[in-house]
Design a protein around this motif. Structure first.
Motif, PDB file in Angstrom:
ATOM      1  N   LYS A 186      56.095  31.840  31.062  1.00  0.00           N
ATOM      2  CA  LYS A 186      57.416  31.762  29.985  1.00  0.00           C
ATOM      3  C   LYS A 186      57.924  33.288  30.125  1.00  0.00           C
ATOM      4  O   LYS A 186      59.330  33.195  30.392  1.00  0.00           O
ATOM      5  N   ASP A 187      57.200  34.148  30.290  1.00  0.00           N
ATOM      6  CA  ASP A 187      57.863  35.619  30.485  1.00  0.00           C
ATOM      7  C   ASP A 187      58.593  35.657  31.929  1.00  0.00           C
ATOM      8  O   ASP A 187      59.735  36.173  32.128  1.00  0.00           O
ATOM      9  N   LEU A 188      57.799  35.209  32.789  1.00  0.00           N
ATOM     10  CA  LEU A 188      58.179  35.072  34.352  1.00  0.00           C
ATOM     11  C   LEU A 188      59.584  34.542  34.308  1.00  0.00           C
ATOM     12  O   LEU A 188      60.543  35.112  34.739  1.00  0.00           O
ATOM     13  N   ILE A 189      59.884  33.228  33.828  1.00  0.00           N
ATOM     14  CA  ILE A 189      61.275  32.661  33.863  1.00  0.00           C
ATOM     15  C   ILE A 189      61.973  33.439  33.018  1.00  0.00           C
ATOM     16  O   ILE A 189      63.324  33.486  33.327  1.00  0.00           O
ATOM     17  N   ASN A 190      61.909  33.779  31.943  1.00  0.00           N
ATOM     18  CA  ASN A 190      62.954  34.624  31.060  1.00  0.00           C
ATOM     19  C   ASN A 190      63.268  36.008  31.918  1.00  0.00           C
ATOM     20  O   ASN A 190      64.621  36.403  31.710  1.00  0.00           O
ATOM     21  N   ASP A 191      62.096  36.562  32.264  1.00  0.00           N
ATOM     22  CA  ASP A 191      62.562  37.759  33.261  1.00  0.00           C
ATOM     23  C   ASP A 191      63.679  37.573  34.377  1.00  0.00           C
ATOM     24  O   ASP A 191      64.455  38.271  34.598  1.00  0.00           O
ATOM     25  N   SER A 192      63.061  36.326  34.957  1.00  0.00           N
ATOM     26  CA  SER A 192      64.091  35.857  36.003  1.00  0.00           C
ATOM     27  C   SER A 192      65.362  35.598  35.673  1.00  0.00           C
ATOM     28  O   SER A 192      66.417  36.095  36.341  1.00  0.00           O
ATOM     29  N   LEU A 193      65.739  35.025  34.557  1.00  0.00           N
ATOM     30  CA  LEU A 193      67.095  34.701  34.150  1.00  0.00           C
ATOM     31  C   LEU A 193      67.671  35.957  33.423  1.00  0.00           C
ATOM     32  O   LEU A 193      68.829  35.895  33.823  1.00  0.00           O
ATOM     33  N   ASP A 194      67.012  36.989  33.145  1.00  0.00           N
ATOM     34  CA  ASP A 194      67.642  38.162  32.733  1.00  0.00           C
ATOM     35  C   ASP A 194      68.443  38.904  33.863  1.00  0.00           C
ATOM     36  O   ASP A 194      69.669  39.521  33.654  1.00  0.00           O
ATOM     37  N   VAL A 195      67.822  38.617  34.847  1.00  0.00           N
ATOM     38  CA  VAL A 195      68.496  39.207  36.296  1.00  0.00           C
ATOM     39  C   VAL A 195      69.868  38.620  36.468  1.00  0.00           C
ATOM     40  O   VAL A 195      70.799  39.344  36.991  1.00  0.00           O
ATOM     41  N   PHE A 196      70.377  37.325  35.978  1.00  0.00           N
ATOM     42  CA  PHE A 196      71.504  36.851  36.205  1.00  0.00           C
ATOM     43  C   PHE A 196      72.155  36.493  34.888  1.00  0.00           C
ATOM     44  O   PHE A 196      73.187  35.778  34.985  1.00  0.00           O
ATOM     45  N   LYS A 197      71.862  37.333  33.790  1.00  0.00           N
ATOM     46  CA  LYS A 197      72.634  36.892  32.598  1.00  0.00           C
ATOM     47  C   LYS A 197      74.209  37.199  32.488  1.00  0.00           C
ATOM     48  O   LYS A 197      74.864  36.496  31.949  1.00  0.00           O
ATOM     49  N   ASN A 198      74.754  38.188  33.152  1.00  0.00           N
ATOM     50  CA  ASN A 198      76.128  38.365  33.580  1.00  0.00           C
ATOM     51  C   ASN A 198      76.509  37.092  34.299  1.00  0.00           C
ATOM     52  O   ASN A 198      77.672  36.722  33.894  1.00  0.00           O
ATOM     53  N   LYS A 199      75.971  36.970  35.530  1.00  0.00           N
ATOM     54  CA  LYS A 199      76.665  35.673  36.063  1.00  0.00           C
ATOM     55  C   LYS A 199      76.608  34.380  35.436  1.00  0.00           C
ATOM     56  O   LYS A 199      77.458  33.545  35.534  1.00  0.00           O
ATOM     57  N   ILE A 200      75.686  34.213  34.853  1.00  0.00           N
ATOM     58  CA  ILE A 200      75.372  33.182  33.890  1.00  0.00           C
ATOM     59  C   ILE A 200      76.602  32.822  32.708  1.00  0.00           C
ATOM     60  O   ILE A 200      77.315  31.792  32.870  1.00  0.00           O
ATOM     61  N   ALA A 201      76.859  34.015  32.186  1.00  0.00           N
ATOM     62  CA  ALA A 201      78.084  34.066  31.278  1.00  0.00           C
ATOM     63  C   ALA A 201      79.364  34.063  32.012  1.00  0.00           C
ATOM     64  O   ALA A 201      80.309  33.233  31.379  1.00  0.00           O
ATOM     65  N   LEU A 202      79.623  34.753  33.073  1.00  0.00           N
ATOM     66  CA  LEU A 202      80.907  34.774  33.835  1.00  0.00           C
ATOM     67  C   LEU A 202      81.036  33.375  34.382  1.00  0.00           C
ATOM     68  O   LEU A 202      82.401  32.750  34.243  1.00  0.00           O
ATOM     69  N   HIS A 203      80.247  32.354  34.724  1.00  0.00           N
ATOM     70  CA  HIS A 203      80.515  31.124  35.385  1.00  0.00           C
ATOM     71  C   HIS A 203      80.464  29.758  34.576  1.00  0.00           C
ATOM     72  O   HIS A 203      80.374  28.910  34.972  1.00  0.00           O
ATOM     73  N   ASN A 204      80.109  30.454  33.164  1.00  0.00           N
ATOM     74  CA  ASN A 204      80.004  29.395  32.226  1.00  0.00           C
ATOM     75  C   ASN A 204      78.851  28.323  32.443  1.00  0.00           C
ATOM     76  O   ASN A 204      79.106  27.119  32.517  1.00  0.00           O
ATOM     77  N   ILE A 205      77.635  28.894  32.606  1.00  0.00           N
ATOM     78  CA  ILE A 205      76.399  28.117  32.972  1.00  0.00           C
ATOM     79  C   ILE A 205      75.455  27.872  31.762  1.00  0.00           C
ATOM     80  O   ILE A 205      75.351  28.914  31.306  1.00  0.00           O
ATOM     81  N   GLU A 206      75.357  26.657  31.531  1.00  0.00           N
ATOM     82  CA  GLU A 206      74.419  26.518  30.304  1.00  0.00           C
ATOM     83  C   GLU A 206      72.955  26.381  30.812  1.00  0.00           C
ATOM     84  O   GLU A 206      72.742  25.944  31.883  1.00  0.00           O
ATOM     85  N   VAL A 207      71.995  27.052  30.268  1.00  0.00           N
ATOM     86  CA  VAL A 207      70.856  27.079  30.684  1.00  0.00           C
ATOM     87  C   VAL A 207      69.829  26.503  29.498  1.00  0.00           C
ATOM     88  O   VAL A 207      69.855  26.957  28.389  1.00  0.00           O
ATOM     89  N   ALA A 208      68.991  25.607  29.757  1.00  0.00           N
ATOM     90  CA  ALA A 208      68.288  24.936  28.878  1.00  0.00           C
ATOM     91  C   ALA A 208      66.802  25.241  29.523  1.00  0.00           C
ATOM     92  O   ALA A 208      66.572  24.608  30.624  1.00  0.00           O
ATOM     93  N   ALA A 209      65.822  25.802  28.822  1.00  0.00           N
ATOM     94  CA  ALA A 209      64.542  25.984  29.570  1.00  0.00           C
ATOM     95  C   ALA A 209      63.412  25.435  28.234  1.00  0.00           C
ATOM     96  O   ALA A 209      63.617  25.624  27.064  1.00  0.00           O
ATOM     97  N   THR A 210      62.514  24.582  28.696  1.00  0.00           N
ATOM     98  CA  THR A 210      61.403  23.997  28.312  1.00  0.00           C
ATOM     99  C   THR A 210      60.191  24.633  29.005  1.00  0.00           C
ATOM    100  O   THR A 210      59.832  24.076  29.884  1.00  0.00           O
TER     101      THR A 210
END
Length: 145
Positions: A1-25
């Motif tokens: 779980k932490d591995l995925i969240n840490d990996s997503l954190d690397v791209f938080k600006n790009k995710i926000a800038l490009h209006n990408i919805e992230v759904a994690a289960t």
């Protein structure tokens, strides 16, 4: 779980800038993985998914245990992978990106890292309908990872 969240954190600006919805289960009862190689695999697949959705979209990530293997699935709503390049995506130095955006080593190295654990990376894609990458890692090989 932490591995995925840490990996997503690397791209938080790009995710926000490009209006990408992230759904994690994410299954919180999986073995802890401290290997930076597996982190590299996750970061690379997420980067490719985001690159495939320059106008925005949805990235779904799930993890769990299936038949003694830990799986991590990454599904994007991007452009998809053309049929003519599917056989080559794990080849070193093969890329469809400009030299500024990719070297063609990300998936090749990711494939090697996963193979080191006796695992594999599978993918499905249809042009115009996104791609889904699944990383499969035998649970018994992760005990000391």
């Amino acid at each position: 779980k932490d591995l995925i969240n840490d990996s997503l954190d690397v791209f938080k600006n790009k995710i926000a800038l490009h209006n990408i919805e992230v759904a994690a289960t994410l299954d919180s009862h999986l073995p802890q993985i401290a290997d930076f190689g597996i982190s590299h695999v996750c970061i690379n697949i997420i980067k490719n998914a985001l690159d495939a959705m320059p106008e925005g979209g949805k990235l779904e990530i799930s993890s769990g245990l299936d038949n003694g293997a830990v799986f991590i699935k990454f599904k994007d709503s991007g452009r998809g992978i053309p049929e003519e390049i599917k056989a080559r995506i794990f080849e070193p130095f093969f890329t469809t990106k400009s030299i500024i955006n990719g070297t063609g080593l990300g998936l090749a190295i990711s494939h090697e890292i996963v193979a080191k654990y006796g695992g594999k990376i599978e993918f499905q894609s249809e042009l115009g309908k996104g791609a889904e990458f699944t990383v499969l890692l035998p649970k018994e090989n992760l005990e000391n990872a």
